[in-house]
Write a protein that holds these residues in place. Structure first.
Motif, PDB file in Angstrom:
ATOM      1  N   ILE A  44      27.367   7.811  29.398  1.00 32.55           N
ATOM      2  CA  ILE A  44      26.158   6.989  29.310  1.00 32.55           C
ATOM      3  C   ILE A  44      25.894   6.630  27.860  1.00 32.55           C
ATOM      4  O   ILE A  44      25.708   7.498  27.009  1.00 32.55           O
ATOM      5  CB  ILE A  44      24.948   7.723  29.898  1.00 32.55           C
ATOM      6  N   ASP A  45      25.913   5.349  27.560  1.00 35.46           N
ATOM      7  CA  ASP A  45      25.528   4.832  26.253  1.00 35.46           C
ATOM      8  C   ASP A  45      24.080   4.356  26.374  1.00 35.46           C
ATOM      9  O   ASP A  45      23.790   3.418  27.118  1.00 35.46           O
ATOM     10  CB  ASP A  45      26.450   3.682  25.844  1.00 35.46           C
ATOM     11  N   THR A  46      23.189   4.996  25.647  1.00 39.68           N
ATOM     12  CA  THR A  46      21.761   4.714  25.802  1.00 39.68           C
ATOM     13  C   THR A  46      21.426   3.256  25.510  1.00 39.68           C
ATOM     14  O   THR A  46      20.649   2.633  26.237  1.00 39.68           O
ATOM     15  CB  THR A  46      20.945   5.631  24.875  1.00 39.68           C
ATOM     16  N   GLY A  47      22.004   2.709  24.455  1.00 35.47           N
ATOM     17  CA  GLY A  47      21.709   1.322  24.117  1.00 35.47           C
ATOM     18  C   GLY A  47      22.167   0.366  25.190  1.00 35.47           C
ATOM     19  O   GLY A  47      21.430  -0.552  25.590  1.00 35.47           O
ATOM     20  N   LEU A  48      23.374   0.553  25.687  1.00 32.35           N
ATOM     21  CA  LEU A  48      23.901  -0.327  26.726  1.00 32.35           C
ATOM     22  C   LEU A  48      23.115  -0.162  28.025  1.00 32.35           C
ATOM     23  O   LEU A  48      22.839  -1.143  28.731  1.00 32.35           O
ATOM     24  CB  LEU A  48      25.384  -0.021  26.955  1.00 32.35           C
ATOM     25  N   LEU A 140      15.562   2.683  20.393  1.00 29.25           N
ATOM     26  CA  LEU A 140      16.585   2.059  19.558  1.00 29.25           C
ATOM     27  C   LEU A 140      17.149   3.050  18.549  1.00 29.25           C
ATOM     28  O   LEU A 140      18.354   3.060  18.283  1.00 29.25           O
ATOM     29  CB  LEU A 140      16.006   0.837  18.843  1.00 29.25           C
ATOM     30  N   TYR A 141      16.293   3.892  17.992  1.00 28.06           N
ATOM     31  CA  TYR A 141      16.746   4.925  17.054  1.00 28.06           C
ATOM     32  C   TYR A 141      17.793   5.810  17.726  1.00 28.06           C
ATOM     33  O   TYR A 141      18.842   6.104  17.145  1.00 28.06           O
ATOM     34  CB  TYR A 141      15.540   5.753  16.623  1.00 28.06           C
ATOM     35  N   MET A 142      17.515   6.222  18.949  1.00 31.65           N
ATOM     36  CA  MET A 142      18.436   7.079  19.692  1.00 31.65           C
ATOM     37  C   MET A 142      19.738   6.345  19.988  1.00 31.65           C
ATOM     38  O   MET A 142      20.830   6.933  19.905  1.00 31.65           O
ATOM     39  CB  MET A 142      17.774   7.537  20.991  1.00 31.65           C
ATOM     40  N   ALA A 143      19.641   5.053  20.312  1.00 28.94           N
ATOM     41  CA  ALA A 143      20.843   4.267  20.594  1.00 28.94           C
ATOM     42  C   ALA A 143      21.733   4.167  19.361  1.00 28.94           C
ATOM     43  O   ALA A 143      22.962   4.289  19.453  1.00 28.94           O
ATOM     44  CB  ALA A 143      20.446   2.875  21.075  1.00 28.94           C
ATOM     45  N   ILE A 144      21.119   3.943  18.201  1.00 31.29           N
ATOM     46  CA  ILE A 144      21.879   3.869  16.952  1.00 31.29           C
ATOM     47  C   ILE A 144      22.514   5.227  16.650  1.00 31.29           C
ATOM     48  O   ILE A 144      23.708   5.314  16.334  1.00 31.29           O
ATOM     49  CB  ILE A 144      20.959   3.438  15.792  1.00 31.29           C
ATOM     50  N   PRO A 151      23.686  14.003  17.683  1.00 30.94           N
ATOM     51  CA  PRO A 151      23.071  14.522  18.921  1.00 30.94           C
ATOM     52  C   PRO A 151      21.558  14.317  18.949  1.00 30.94           C
ATOM     53  O   PRO A 151      20.783  15.267  18.836  1.00 30.94           O
ATOM     54  CB  PRO A 151      23.443  16.003  18.876  1.00 30.94           C
ATOM     55  N   VAL A 152      21.152  13.077  19.093  1.00 26.38           N
ATOM     56  CA  VAL A 152      19.730  12.729  19.122  1.00 26.38           C
ATOM     57  C   VAL A 152      19.347  12.379  20.549  1.00 26.38           C
ATOM     58  O   VAL A 152      19.974  11.515  21.181  1.00 26.38           O
ATOM     59  CB  VAL A 152      19.439  11.547  18.174  1.00 26.38           C
ATOM     60  N   TYR A 153      18.308  13.042  21.059  1.00 28.81           N
ATOM     61  CA  TYR A 153      17.898  12.882  22.455  1.00 28.81           C
ATOM     62  C   TYR A 153      16.398  12.640  22.558  1.00 28.81           C
ATOM     63  O   TYR A 153      15.635  13.002  21.661  1.00 28.81           O
ATOM     64  CB  TYR A 153      18.274  14.135  23.258  1.00 28.81           C
ATOM     65  N   ALA A 154      15.985  12.070  23.666  1.00 30.30           N
ATOM     66  CA  ALA A 154      14.578  11.728  23.875  1.00 30.30           C
ATOM     67  C   ALA A 154      13.761  12.940  24.309  1.00 30.30           C
ATOM     68  O   ALA A 154      14.270  13.854  24.957  1.00 30.30           O
ATOM     69  CB  ALA A 154      14.465  10.633  24.932  1.00 30.30           C
ATOM     70  N   VAL A 155      12.483  12.894  23.953  1.00 34.14           N
ATOM     71  CA  VAL A 155      11.513  13.908  24.380  1.00 34.14           C
ATOM     72  C   VAL A 155      10.253  13.166  24.806  1.00 34.14           C
ATOM     73  O   VAL A 155       9.812  12.229  24.136  1.00 34.14           O
ATOM     74  CB  VAL A 155      11.172  14.892  23.246  1.00 34.14           C
TER      75      VAL A 155
END
Length: 304
Positions: A44-48, A140-144, A151-155
């Motif tokens: 899974i690519d977050t940006g895509l 967008l920050y996470m996608a970049i 290893p940046v993930y959403a909270v």
């Protein structure tokens, strides 16, 4: 500053009755979204994914072209980090934050109608305008960061999103991105946003989301748009898929409770109304058991 899923809950409640459009024949997602939903975590690519979901709301966007914009940002960030950062996670974070805010120039949308501006909930909006809120700025920050291999993930927190740099050597992992980049501890978020211990223990808030669990957030943004258009059935279908993916997602449960309540009010038979009431009550109980925060400002009201 805040503005996200819970903010839109009030929009759902107030506008969902505008039209009584039903789509009971809906049984699948668009093919591209279904493809994303079927991907394993490591693909899974977050940006895509965010662009693929956004295209359903904005059919005119060129997903490949926007994905290239993310690649360009990632390359610019990579070069900036190489010049100004080090390999240590805290140095990387400082450099990436500086690139995002000072070089590329992202800004929090402080307009009076910012929280009601649809573009602030979709990744193409922030790529076009360099404006966003606490949905799209972390998105967008996470996608970049993901394209850079970090290893940046959403909270998720009440009416708020931030990201977390998951590294055991890093003491301050939370990255607060609303207005400017900085750090807040879980304890600070818990107090400022009135998060109960129960909600933390259940995973409703302050839990690091996997890439797959983050798809729930994307599904819900589309669902909210459908609800505001009056398409309750489609909105419910999307929220239920979100809840299926992540049963700890308190927003999915809360929105489903509200939408089933609205659908029940417009039911044409008592049997339909009763089914909707049962579903609404079930999801309401789930949201409460997860620790839904109904008043995020309770601890800070009057102190600003």
């Amino acid at each position: 500053m805040r503005g996200l899923l819970a903010v839109v809950l009030s929009v759902v409640v107030s506008t969902v009755g505008a039209r009584n459009t039903h789509s009971p024949q809906l049984a699948t997602f668009p093919r591209d979204i279904q493809k994303v939903l079927s991907l394993p975590e490591d693909q899974i690519d977050t940006g895509l994914a965010a662009l693929t979901f956004a295209k359903e709301i904005y059919p005119y966007i060129d997903v490949a072209a926007y994905s290239s914009k993310i690649d360009e940002l990632a390359e610019g960030a990579r070069q900036f980090i190489a010049r100004h950062g080090k390999h240590a996670p805290d140095s990387v974070i400082r450099a990436l934050d500086s690139y995002y805010y000072k070089v590329w120039g992202v800004q929090y949308d402080k307009a009076p109608n910012g929280r009601a501006t649809q573009e602030n909930y979709f990744i193409n909006g922030i790529l076009d305008r360099k404006l966003g809120q606490c949905v799209t700025i972390p998105m967008l920050y996470m996608a970049i960061a993901q394209r850079l291999g970090y290893p940046v993930y959403a909270v998720v927190a009440p009416e708020h999103n931030f990201v977390r740099f998951v590294d055991p050597t890093l003491r301050e992992q939370n990255i607060e991105l609303s207005g400017s980049a900085g750090y807040s501890s879980d304890a600070e978020y818990a107090y400022k946003l009135n998060i109960s211990q129960r909600a933390i223990q259940s995973g409703a808030y302050l839990r690091t989301l996997t890439r797959r669990q983050y798809l729930c957030q994307l599904l819900q943004q589309n669902a909210i748009v459908f609800a505001t258009r009056g398409d309750l059935d489609r909105a419910i279908f999307y929220f239920e898929k979100a809840y299926e993916i992540d049963s700890k997602d308190v927003y999915a449960a809360k929105n489903l409770a509200m939408l089933y309540h609205r659908k029940g009010e417009r039911a044409t038979t008592e049997a339909q109304a009763e089914r909707c009431r049962l579903n609404s009550n079930r999801y309401h109980v789930i949201a409460e058991e997860l620790g839904w925060t109904s008043d995020p400002d309770a601890n800070t009201r009057g102190s600003r």
